[in-house]
Each structure stands twice: as structure tokens, then as C-alpha cells.
Design a protein around this motif. Structure first.
Motif, PDB file in Angstrom:
ATOM      1  N   MET A  57     -29.658  11.538  28.739  1.00 48.27           N
ATOM      2  CA  MET A  57     -30.924  11.742  28.033  1.00 48.27           C
ATOM      3  C   MET A  57     -32.007  10.866  28.674  1.00 48.27           C
ATOM      4  N   PRO A  58     -33.191  11.389  28.890  1.00 48.18           N
ATOM      5  CA  PRO A  58     -34.266  10.587  29.457  1.00 48.18           C
ATOM      6  C   PRO A  58     -34.618   9.418  28.531  1.00 48.18           C
ATOM      7  N   ALA A  59     -35.096   8.341  29.120  1.00 48.22           N
ATOM      8  CA  ALA A  59     -35.382   7.122  28.373  1.00 48.22           C
ATOM      9  C   ALA A  59     -36.411   7.367  27.267  1.00 48.22           C
ATOM     10  N   PHE A  60     -37.428   8.202  27.532  1.00 48.94           N
ATOM     11  CA  PHE A  60     -38.466   8.405  26.517  1.00 48.94           C
ATOM     12  C   PHE A  60     -37.969   9.181  25.304  1.00 48.94           C
ATOM     13  N   MET A  61     -36.789   9.758  25.399  1.00 47.03           N
ATOM     14  CA  MET A  61     -36.270  10.523  24.262  1.00 47.03           C
ATOM     15  C   MET A  61     -35.264   9.734  23.439  1.00 47.03           C
ATOM     16  N   THR A  62     -34.951   8.521  23.815  1.00 42.81           N
ATOM     17  CA  THR A  62     -33.952   7.752  23.090  1.00 42.81           C
ATOM     18  C   THR A  62     -34.536   7.232  21.780  1.00 42.81           C
ATOM     19  N   MET A  63     -33.674   6.975  20.845  1.00 46.44           N
ATOM     20  CA  MET A  63     -34.102   6.506  19.533  1.00 46.44           C
ATOM     21  C   MET A  63     -34.326   4.993  19.534  1.00 46.44           C
ATOM     22  N   ALA A  64     -33.795   4.313  20.535  1.00 44.48           N
ATOM     23  CA  ALA A  64     -33.942   2.849  20.588  1.00 44.48           C
ATOM     24  C   ALA A  64     -35.409   2.504  20.867  1.00 44.48           C
TER      25      ALA A  64
END
Length: 62
Positions: free
Chosen positions: A52-59
Motif C-alpha cells: 500500500m502506498p504511504a499516503f494511504m496508510t492509516m498511521a
């Protein structure tokens, strides 16, 4: 009504002459083909997803 009866009799006669194998008449050969197809689809159902791309992570970066 005579021609209707003659027509149905001719249709039945011609249908009895038909030598083409219908799908439900193919028996063991068709069952083996279906089994092979099902085997192949079971092997081919593995799904791999890219990371998953970084901008889509929940963190949330703090």
C-alpha cells in the motif's frame, strides 16, 4: 391439422437421425475436462497485492 401432424412426424424423424453429441451426452470425457478446468482455476486463484502506498496508510506521523 394434417400438415401439422406431418410436420411433427418429420421433425421427430430428422431429430432421430442426428448424430451430433449433445453436451449432456458426452459422459466421462466431458467430466474429465471439467475436472481439469476446475483444478487449473484452483491453482490460479492466488492473489498478490502490491504494498500500500504511504499516503494511504492509516498511521499518522507525529
Amino acid at each position: 391439422m394434417g400438415s401439422s401432424k406431418r410436420w411433427i412426424n418429420n421433425t421427430i424423424t430428422e431429430a432421430n437421425k442426428c448424430e451430433t453429441k449433445m453436451p449432456w451426452e458426452r459422459g466421462l470425457r466431458r467430466q474429465a475436462m471439467i475436472a481439469r478446468r476446475l483444478e487449473q482455476t484452483e491453482k490460479a486463484t492466488t492473489v498478490s497485492l502490491p504494498p500500500m502506498p504511504a499516503f494511504m496508510t492509516m498511521a499518522v506521523a507525529s
